[in-house]
Design an enzyme around this catalytic site. Structure first.
Site, PDB file in Angstrom:
ATOM      1  N   ALA A 264      22.147   2.827 -15.957  1.00 18.60           N
ATOM      2  CA  ALA A 264      20.677   2.143 -16.324  1.00 18.60           C
ATOM      3  C   ALA A 264      19.880   2.619 -15.393  1.00 18.60           C
ATOM      4  CB  ALA A 264      20.995   0.603 -16.779  1.00 18.60           C
ATOM      5  N   TYR A 265      20.152   2.830 -14.052  1.00 17.28           N
ATOM      6  CA  TYR A 265      19.224   3.244 -12.974  1.00 17.28           C
ATOM      7  C   TYR A 265      18.368   4.304 -13.536  1.00 17.28           C
ATOM      8  CZ  TYR A 265      22.385  -0.144 -10.529  1.00 17.28           C
ATOM      9  OH  TYR A 265      23.004  -1.399 -10.194  1.00 17.28           O
ATOM     10  N   GLY A 266      17.368   4.431 -14.018  1.00 20.36           N
ATOM     11  CA  GLY A 266      16.608   5.744 -14.164  1.00 20.36           C
ATOM     12  C   GLY A 266      15.780   5.453 -15.515  1.00 20.36           C
TER      13      GLY A 266
ATOM     14  N   ASN B 251      19.704   8.056 -11.750  1.00 23.17           N
ATOM     15  CA  ASN B 251      20.285   7.857 -10.268  1.00 23.17           C
ATOM     16  C   ASN B 251      21.775   8.359 -10.354  1.00 23.17           C
ATOM     17  OD1 ASN B 251      21.928   5.500  -8.792  1.00 23.17           O
ATOM     18  ND2 ASN B 251      19.684   5.680  -8.141  1.00 23.17           N
TER      19      ASN B 251
END
Length: 119
Positions: free
Chosen positions: A56-58, A62
């Site tokens: 979920a980071y991005g 990530n």
């Protein structure tokens, strides 16, 4: 650097971990990719062997940065990643169906540039 064993498998990591979320996600604009990779590799040189990211980071970016940055050091580090949000977006709800878990895990392994395979 002190070490810690995780669980009963004998997996050992540095007592200090490196949370990778803010490399390119969260507050601010993040680091340039080259700077992020340098930071990851410097952390390993200083004894950090446990890195944490999430799809979920991005989303997804990530894991790609962490994968590229740690690929030459992969045998020396442990990378943890998380999943569970539908389409890797926390605002869209959860999706942890078995077929989704497999697909997400395989995609994360590719982004993280590992040679690990799912059974």
């Amino acid at each position: 650097m002190q070490k810690r064993k995780l669980g009963n498998s004998g997996l050992e990591v540095s007592a200090l971990g490196f949370g990778c979320m803010s490399l390119n996600f969260l507050d601010g604009k993040g680091l340039e990719k080259k700077e992020a990779i340098t930071l990851l590799r410097n952390a390993v040189e200083r004894g950090i062997t446990f890195f944490d990211t999430a799809e979920a980071y991005g989303p997804y970016t990530n894991e790609e940065i962490v994968g590229e940055g740690l690929q030459p050091l992969r045998k020396d580090v442990v990378i943890a990643t998380k999943f569970g949000c539908k389409d890797a977006k926390p605002t869209t709800g959860l999706d942890s169906r078995p077929k989704t878990i497999r697909a997400v895990a395989e995609a994360s392994l590719k982004r993280l540039r590992t040679d690990c395979k799912l059974p």
